[in-house]
Design a protein around this motif. Structure first.
Motif, short mmCIF file in Angstrom:
data_model
loop_
_atom_site.label_atom_id
_atom_site.label_comp_id
_atom_site.label_asym_id
_atom_site.label_seq_id
_atom_site.Cartn_x
_atom_site.Cartn_y
_atom_site.Cartn_z
N TYR A 1 30.11 22.96 28.12
CA TYR A 1 29.33 21.99 27.35
C TYR A 1 29.87 21.79 25.92
O TYR A 1 29.30 21.05 25.14
N CYS A 2 30.95 22.49 25.56
CA CYS A 2 31.41 22.48 24.16
C CYS A 2 31.88 21.09 23.73
O CYS A 2 32.83 20.54 24.28
N TYR B 1 37.01 30.55 24.97
CA TYR B 1 35.77 30.61 25.74
C TYR B 1 35.54 29.30 26.52
O TYR B 1 34.91 29.32 27.56
N SER C 1 34.28 25.15 14.68
CA SER C 1 35.01 24.61 15.83
C SER C 1 35.84 25.67 16.56
O SER C 1 36.81 25.35 17.24
N THR C 2 35.44 26.90 16.41
CA THR C 2 36.07 28.00 17.15
C THR C 2 35.10 29.16 17.13
O THR C 2 34.08 29.11 16.45
N ARG D 1 29.58 34.34 19.80
CA ARG D 1 28.94 34.82 21.02
C ARG D 1 29.70 36.05 21.52
O ARG D 1 29.65 36.37 22.69
N CYS E 1 33.64 26.84 26.73
CA CYS E 1 32.32 26.57 27.34
C CYS E 1 32.30 25.13 27.87
O CYS E 1 32.78 24.20 27.21
N VAL F 1 33.24 20.38 20.90
CA VAL F 1 34.42 20.42 20.02
C VAL F 1 35.61 19.76 20.72
O VAL F 1 36.47 19.14 20.09
N CYS G 1 39.67 27.56 21.22
CA CYS G 1 38.74 28.62 21.58
C CYS G 1 38.85 28.89 23.08
O CYS G 1 38.63 27.99 23.90
S1 SF4 Z 1 33.72 26.74 20.01
FE1 SF4 Z 1 31.79 27.72 20.67
S2 SF4 Z 1 30.90 26.33 22.19
FE2 SF4 Z 1 33.08 25.76 21.93
S3 SF4 Z 1 34.18 26.87 23.51
FE3 SF4 Z 1 34.20 28.15 21.69
S4 SF4 Z 1 32.43 29.51 21.87
FE4 SF4 Z 1 32.14 27.83 23.34
#
Ligand code: SF4
Length: 282
Positions: free
Chosen positions: A38-39, A34, A88-89, A124, A36, A41, A32
């Motif tokens: 705090y992720c 993004y 998980s994505t 998101r 994040c 995964v 992913c």
């Molecule tokens: S799986 Fe969700 S929390 Fe993890 S990086 Fe991607 S969007 Fe962010």
């Protein structure tokens, strides 16, 4: 950023753990962008055993319609088919605009909605609005849960700098609702926000789920501790937000705005609506 591909034998994965009330999870991509901060995964085997840092790759799953349809048929013959997309994505991360794997999945499902009980779409990304008609065609069998963890852009940039800006997510929700798609907001994980947060969300959706690192990381906060999430809350003016108590405070604010029947806590708010056990006190 590395884009690869993968050819999985199956798309539906048996759900377990935090999502154990579902029958299956479905991830159109591995990885992913993004990324994040705090992720959690990145701490799971799917990322730990993958080459490259979390956020530096996306593998696009190869999907053929006929085998996927067969998989759905088989699942249906075995029993209920409640699907969580994705665990998980993000199914609407930017590459979706180019390869449309999530749309392909929705198209197969929408061709025979009797094959599923429920599809939960967690994202998101405003890109989800491109599929509004397909999702709406599933009626009450689908729900879009849009993550909006804060209403403060500086906070969003600090915790999730590569994720879409908050305003674009709010607009997307508004658009989905106008087009007849069932929606909710996931304040997950709750991040530092302003006093107007609940009011702002109330203008674009009717239901909200609140989650934090302690209830929601699938390991009572241990995964987040292992990822040193607390460090993201320094300097000290943010640190009061990294606590088990904050969710109770937010819950009360949201109940004032939404009413108690529309505010859900943690796992309960990620279930198909008909499986939710009703509001709980924080
Ligand atoms: S799986 Fe969700 S929390 Fe993890 S990086 Fe991607 S969007 Fe962010």
């Amino acid at each position: 950023m590395r884009i690869g591909d993968t050819n999985p034998r199956r798309l539906l994965t048996k759900a377990n753990g935090y999502l154990g009330a579902y029958d299956y999870t479905l991830n159109p991509y591995v990885g992913c962008v993004y990324a994040c901060n705090y992720c959690y995964v990145r701490a799971l085997p799917v990322a730990r055993f993958h080459e490259g840092d979390w956020g530096s790759y996306v593998d696009v799953k190869h999907i053929d319609d006929a085998p996927f349809r067969h998989e759905l048929n088989l699942a249906r013959r075995r029993g209920s088919v409640n699907i969580f997309m994705s665990s998980s994505t993000d199914p609407y991360q930017p590459i979706e605009a180019r390869v449309r794997r999530t749309r392909q999945i929705l198209t197969v499902i929408a061709a025979d909605p009797a094959n599923i009980d429920f599809l939960f779409i967690q994202t998101r990304s405003p890109l989800v609005t491109d599929d509004a008609e397909l999702i709406r065609s599933l009626g009450d069998k689908a729900l879009v849960s849009m993550t909006i963890e804060t209403d403060v852009e500086d906070v969003r940039r600090r915790f999730a700098p590569y994720a879409p800006p908050i305003e674009t997510r709010l607009c997307a929700l508004d658009s989905l609702r106008e087009r007849g798609v069932r929606t909710q907001v996931a304040v997950a994980p709750l991040l530092p926000s302003s006093d107007q947060f609940a009011d702002r969300l109330r203008q674009v959706t009717e239901n909200v789920v609140i989650d934090d690192y302690f209830l929601g990381d699938g390991a009572q906060g241990r995964r987040s501790t292992g990822l040193h999430v607390a460090d993201l809350y320094r300097p000290s003016e943010l640190s009061e937000w990294y606590s088990r108590e904050k969710i109770g405070e937010l819950h009360r604010q949201f109940v004032e705005q939404f009413g108690c029947r529309h505010v859900f806590l943690s796992k309960n708010g990620f279930l198909p609506p008909k499986l939710r056990t009703g509001p709980r006190n924080a």
